[in-house]
Design a protein around this motif. Sequence first.
Motif, PDB file in Angstrom:
ATOM      1  N   GLY A  75       5.153  16.610   4.900  1.00 19.43           N
ATOM      2  CA  GLY A  75       4.802  16.324   6.274  1.00 19.43           C
ATOM      3  C   GLY A  75       3.486  15.604   6.437  1.00 19.43           C
ATOM      4  N   ILE A  76       2.732  15.395   5.335  1.00 19.83           N
ATOM      5  CA  ILE A  76       1.464  14.678   5.423  1.00 19.83           C
ATOM      6  C   ILE A  76       1.751  13.180   5.562  1.00 19.83           C
ATOM      7  N   PRO A  77       1.176  12.497   6.567  1.00 18.83           N
ATOM      8  CA  PRO A  77       1.364  11.042   6.665  1.00 18.83           C
ATOM      9  C   PRO A  77       0.908  10.345   5.387  1.00 18.83           C
ATOM     10  N   PHE A  78       1.652   9.314   4.963  1.00 17.43           N
ATOM     11  CA  PHE A  78       1.426   8.698   3.648  1.00 17.43           C
ATOM     12  C   PHE A  78       1.411   7.182   3.794  1.00 17.43           C
ATOM     13  N   ILE A  79       0.312   6.563   3.358  1.00 16.56           N
ATOM     14  CA  ILE A  79       0.172   5.104   3.401  1.00 16.56           C
ATOM     15  C   ILE A  79       0.033   4.583   1.979  1.00 16.56           C
ATOM     16  N   PHE A  80       0.858   3.605   1.617  1.00 14.58           N
ATOM     17  CA  PHE A  80       0.771   2.992   0.298  1.00 14.58           C
ATOM     18  C   PHE A  80      -0.201   1.804   0.317  1.00 14.58           C
ATOM     19  N   LEU A  81      -0.955   1.671  -0.755  1.00 11.50           N
ATOM     20  CA  LEU A  81      -1.744   0.473  -1.019  1.00 11.50           C
ATOM     21  C   LEU A  81      -1.059  -0.286  -2.141  1.00 11.50           C
ATOM     22  N   THR A  82      -0.874  -1.585  -1.972  1.00 15.95           N
ATOM     23  CA  THR A  82      -0.231  -2.350  -3.027  1.00 15.95           C
ATOM     24  C   THR A  82      -0.751  -3.779  -3.055  1.00 15.95           C
ATOM     25  N   ALA A  83      -0.865  -4.304  -4.248  1.00 12.33           N
ATOM     26  CA  ALA A  83      -1.268  -5.707  -4.404  1.00 12.33           C
ATOM     27  C   ALA A  83      -0.047  -6.601  -4.393  1.00 12.33           C
ATOM     28  N   LYS A  84       1.134  -6.007  -4.374  1.00 11.96           N
ATOM     29  CA  LYS A  84       2.372  -6.777  -4.406  1.00 11.96           C
ATOM     30  C   LYS A  84       2.918  -6.945  -3.001  1.00 11.96           C
ATOM     31  N   SER A  85       3.729  -7.984  -2.818  1.00 12.58           N
ATOM     32  CA  SER A  85       4.335  -8.198  -1.507  1.00 12.58           C
ATOM     33  C   SER A  85       5.843  -8.372  -1.608  1.00 12.58           C
ATOM     34  N   GLU A  86       6.420  -8.089  -2.800  1.00 14.79           N
ATOM     35  CA  GLU A  86       7.858  -8.240  -2.962  1.00 14.79           C
ATOM     36  C   GLU A  86       8.610  -7.224  -2.104  1.00 14.79           C
ATOM     37  N   ARG A  87       9.763  -7.625  -1.589  1.00 11.60           N
ATOM     38  CA  ARG A  87      10.543  -6.762  -0.729  1.00 11.60           C
ATOM     39  C   ARG A  87      10.967  -5.478  -1.428  1.00 11.60           C
ATOM     40  N   MET A  94       9.750   2.814   1.441  1.00 10.33           N
ATOM     41  CA  MET A  94      10.269   3.322   2.702  1.00 10.33           C
ATOM     42  C   MET A  94      11.446   4.268   2.470  1.00 10.33           C
ATOM     43  N   GLU A  95      12.252   3.997   1.443  1.00  8.78           N
ATOM     44  CA  GLU A  95      13.357   4.894   1.124  1.00  8.78           C
ATOM     45  C   GLU A  95      12.845   6.253   0.681  1.00  8.78           C
ATOM     46  N   LEU A  96      11.705   6.271   0.003  1.00 10.89           N
ATOM     47  CA  LEU A  96      11.114   7.527  -0.437  1.00 10.89           C
ATOM     48  C   LEU A  96      10.401   8.246   0.697  1.00 10.89           C
ATOM     49  N   GLY A  97      10.130   7.547   1.803  1.00  9.93           N
ATOM     50  CA  GLY A  97       9.530   8.213   2.953  1.00  9.93           C
ATOM     51  C   GLY A  97       8.120   7.799   3.287  1.00  9.93           C
ATOM     52  N   ALA A  98       7.636   6.662   2.764  1.00 12.83           N
ATOM     53  CA  ALA A  98       6.282   6.202   3.113  1.00 12.83           C
ATOM     54  C   ALA A  98       6.217   5.875   4.599  1.00 12.83           C
ATOM     55  N   ASP A  99       5.064   6.127   5.226  1.00  9.76           N
ATOM     56  CA  ASP A  99       4.888   5.847   6.649  1.00  9.76           C
ATOM     57  C   ASP A  99       4.411   4.426   6.900  1.00  9.76           C
ATOM     58  N   ASP A 100       3.648   3.859   5.974  1.00  2.89           N
ATOM     59  CA  ASP A 100       3.071   2.542   6.216  1.00  2.89           C
ATOM     60  C   ASP A 100       2.638   1.922   4.892  1.00  2.89           C
ATOM     61  N   TYR A 101       2.335   0.625   4.931  1.00  2.00           N
ATOM     62  CA  TYR A 101       1.863  -0.132   3.782  1.00  2.00           C
ATOM     63  C   TYR A 101       0.601  -0.897   4.163  1.00  2.00           C
ATOM     64  N   LEU A 102      -0.293  -1.028   3.217  1.00  2.00           N
ATOM     65  CA  LEU A 102      -1.413  -1.962   3.321  1.00  2.00           C
ATOM     66  C   LEU A 102      -1.393  -2.822   2.063  1.00  2.00           C
ATOM     67  N   THR A 103      -1.314  -4.113   2.250  1.00  2.00           N
ATOM     68  CA  THR A 103      -1.294  -5.017   1.109  1.00  2.00           C
ATOM     69  C   THR A 103      -2.712  -5.487   0.800  1.00  2.00           C
ATOM     70  N   LYS A 104      -3.145  -5.266  -0.436  1.00  2.00           N
ATOM     71  CA  LYS A 104      -4.482  -5.690  -0.862  1.00  2.00           C
ATOM     72  C   LYS A 104      -4.509  -7.208  -1.106  1.00  2.00           C
ATOM     73  N   PRO A 105      -5.595  -7.890  -0.685  1.00  4.71           N
ATOM     74  CA  PRO A 105      -6.776  -7.327  -0.004  1.00  4.71           C
ATOM     75  C   PRO A 105      -6.523  -7.134   1.487  1.00  4.71           C
ATOM     76  N   PHE A 106      -7.138  -6.101   2.072  1.00  2.12           N
ATOM     77  CA  PHE A 106      -7.015  -5.834   3.500  1.00  2.12           C
ATOM     78  C   PHE A 106      -8.432  -5.753   4.083  1.00  2.12           C
ATOM     79  N   ASP A 107      -8.545  -6.008   5.395  1.00  2.53           N
ATOM     80  CA  ASP A 107      -9.868  -5.929   6.011  1.00  2.53           C
ATOM     81  C   ASP A 107     -10.072  -4.569   6.685  1.00  2.53           C
ATOM     82  N   ASP A 108     -11.275  -4.326   7.178  1.00  2.60           N
ATOM     83  CA  ASP A 108     -11.615  -3.033   7.763  1.00  2.60           C
ATOM     84  C   ASP A 108     -10.711  -2.688   8.942  1.00  2.60           C
TER      85      ASP A 108
END
Length: 352
Positions: A75-87, A94-108
Motif C-alpha cells: 500500500g506504500i506509494p511507489f515511484i520508479f527512477l529509470t534512465a531508460k525510456s523504452e516502453r 505498471m503491471e507490477l503496480g508502480a504508481d509513477d515514473y521519473l526518467t533521469k535526468p529530471f528537474d526539481d
Amino acid sequence: MKTILLIEDNADIRENTAEILELAGYRVLTAENGKMGVEQALANRPDLIICDIMMPVLDGYGVLHIVNSNPGLSGIPFIFLTAKSERVDFRKGMELGADDYLTKPFDDTELLSAVEGRLNRFRNVGPTAADPTSRVQPNELNHFLDSAQSAGGLQALSVDRKAHRVLKKQFIYTEGDEPTRLYFLKSGRVKTMRINTDGKELVTGLHGPGEFFGYLALIDNTPYTDSAVTLDESELIYIPQSDFQQLLMAQPGVSRQFVRLLAGRVDEIEKQLLGMAYGSLRRRVADALLRLHEQLAGGPIQLSRDDLAAVVGTATESLIRTLGEFKQDGLIDVSNAGIRVLQPDKLRRANW
C-alpha cells in the motif's frame, strides 16, 4: 513530516535527490541498493518509496514485488527512477503496480510534483494502485472509508465498523448464498474454496489481515460461487452491500482499486488452473509453496496438510510424499512451526 525512502545506487543522484526532498520538508531515508532499501522499509515504514530500477543485489522490480507481497509494506506509494525510456520498462513496472515514473535526468519540479501527487492520492483514496491485493493496515480501514466518503460526497455511510469475532473453521458464507456485504479481514486467516460433486475441496484463495474478500459476487450481483471458511480465530469487519456499491459509484479511485484486485485474482486463478492441467505434481507443489512463501515474506507456512493439498489440487498423501522429497533435497524445512522454504530459487528453476 512525511518520510520518503530513496533507493538509488548512484551516489551523486542519491545525494542530490535527497537534498531536494529535505529542502521541501520531507524526512529522507536512503539506501544504495534494493536489499538495503527493503531492510530500511521494514525497520521504518515510509510514506512513499522512490526506487531506481537497475541496481545491484536486488533491482527495483524485486523491491516492488517484496513491498507488494509484505503485509507490513503493501500500500506504500511507489515511484520508479529509470534512465531508460523504452516502453517495455514502463509496461513491466505498471503491471507490477508502480504508481509513477521519473526518467533521469529530471528537474526539481518534476520530482516534487510526482511526490506530492502520489502522497495526495494516497491520502485521499486510501489503498493505492501499488497494492494489487488491496491489503490495508487494519488500523487504516476507518481512515480509508472516511476518505472515500468525503471524496465521494456521500451523506451517510452506515458502515458497520465493529470487529466481529469468528471462531476457527467456521463458514462465513457458502456457495450459492446471496451476497449481502463486503468482508474486511482485521486479523486471522480465511480460505475460499469450492467442493466438487465427489466432495473434493479446491482452495481458490488464502486471505490474511488487511485484505478484502467476497467482492466478486457483490460486483456481479450474483450468488457466491465459492465458500469462505476461517482457518484461525478471526476478526471481520462487515461493509453492507449498499454502502460498497455507493463507494464504487461515487469514488473512481475505489472502483479502480477493485478492478485491479479482480484482474489480479483472475490471473492467479488462470495460472493455478494451467498448473493443474499441465504441471507435474512436484511443479505444482513447488509453485504453491513459492506463492505462500512470497505472500508471507519468507515466514513459515502454517497450513494443515489437507488445506495445502487443496491449494495444490492433489491428494493429501501425494502432497506429504512430495514435501518429504523436498525436505530430503534441502529445499524446505518442516517443523511444528510450519513449512519454511529454504531455497526458493532452486524451487523456482527446477525443471520437473
